[in-house]
Design a protein around this motif. Sequence first.
Motif, short mmCIF file in Angstrom:
data_model
loop_
_atom_site.label_atom_id
_atom_site.label_comp_id
_atom_site.label_asym_id
_atom_site.label_seq_id
_atom_site.Cartn_x
_atom_site.Cartn_y
_atom_site.Cartn_z
N VAL A 170 -13.65 6.72 -73.12
CA VAL A 170 -14.48 5.55 -73.38
C VAL A 170 -15.40 5.90 -74.54
O VAL A 170 -15.64 7.08 -74.84
N ALA A 171 -15.92 4.87 -75.20
CA ALA A 171 -16.83 5.10 -76.31
C ALA A 171 -18.22 5.43 -75.79
O ALA A 171 -18.64 4.97 -74.72
N GLY A 172 -18.93 6.25 -76.53
CA GLY A 172 -20.29 6.63 -76.14
C GLY A 172 -21.08 7.09 -77.35
O GLY A 172 -20.55 7.21 -78.46
N ALA A 173 -22.35 7.34 -77.13
CA ALA A 173 -23.23 7.78 -78.21
C ALA A 173 -24.29 8.72 -77.66
O ALA A 173 -24.59 8.73 -76.46
N ARG A 174 -24.86 9.51 -78.55
CA ARG A 174 -25.91 10.46 -78.19
C ARG A 174 -27.02 10.39 -79.22
O ARG A 174 -26.76 10.34 -80.44
N ILE A 175 -28.25 10.36 -78.77
CA ILE A 175 -29.38 10.54 -79.67
C ILE A 175 -30.13 11.79 -79.23
O ILE A 175 -30.12 12.15 -78.04
N ALA A 176 -30.74 12.49 -80.18
CA ALA A 176 -31.37 13.76 -79.85
C ALA A 176 -32.58 13.99 -80.74
O ALA A 176 -32.68 13.44 -81.84
N THR A 177 -33.48 14.79 -80.24
CA THR A 177 -34.61 15.26 -81.03
C THR A 177 -34.90 16.70 -80.63
O THR A 177 -34.64 17.10 -79.50
N GLY A 178 -35.39 17.47 -81.57
CA GLY A 178 -35.66 18.88 -81.26
C GLY A 178 -36.19 19.60 -82.48
O GLY A 178 -36.71 18.99 -83.42
N VAL A 179 -36.05 20.92 -82.46
CA VAL A 179 -36.53 21.74 -83.57
C VAL A 179 -35.55 22.87 -83.82
O VAL A 179 -35.02 23.48 -82.89
#
Length: 202
Positions: A170-179
């Motif tokens: 299935v289609a999906g997405a990811r968002i991320a934040t970090g260092v």
Amino acid sequence: TVGSTAVDPDDLHFEFPGVPTRITTSAFIVAFGLPAVLGAQASTDTLSLAGRANIMFGIGLTGARDANASPGAASTHTTGEVGSFAFNHWVRPEVAVQSSAAVRNSDATDSGGHQHTNAITPLLFGLSYSPRALALTPSLRPFVSAAAGPYFHTVADAGFGSASSTTESVAGARIATGVNWFVARHFMLSLEGDYHAVGRFE
């Protein structure tokens, strides 16, 4: 790997036993990077990341992991990220293209000679942005990233002379934040928080 909204790290919804239908997890990972290409910088801009590239290996720091064993049966269960592999290449001073693969929400059971395994494997492609304005030092670079692609759910069963395996995507997405912490020329550490939004598995 922290998302844009507060999310329970163990927020998994099941429609059928053992088959996750939607992933909305938040997990921290730490990754080790080995730069594969370090392009020579013609300028003296110490905040420019253009030309850098790295290979990263990650492990999930949140989620649940448990194992059970009894006479004639054993099982393991993991929610969140088990492990990941990624490649990043900075094509601009602040922007990198990235591709990644990971194993998430893995289960394995062995009971009476019957083995059952299932896991979710995302294969994602996207961009990472490390703004100069947020740079803590030339080696400590906060970032945000977004990626999308297929999430594969694989189920395998074996026992008593038979074996079967099914895979759906299935289609999906990811968002991320970090260092990112560029420790040395050939070594980097990264700490990030991810939010995954995934379609429904049948």
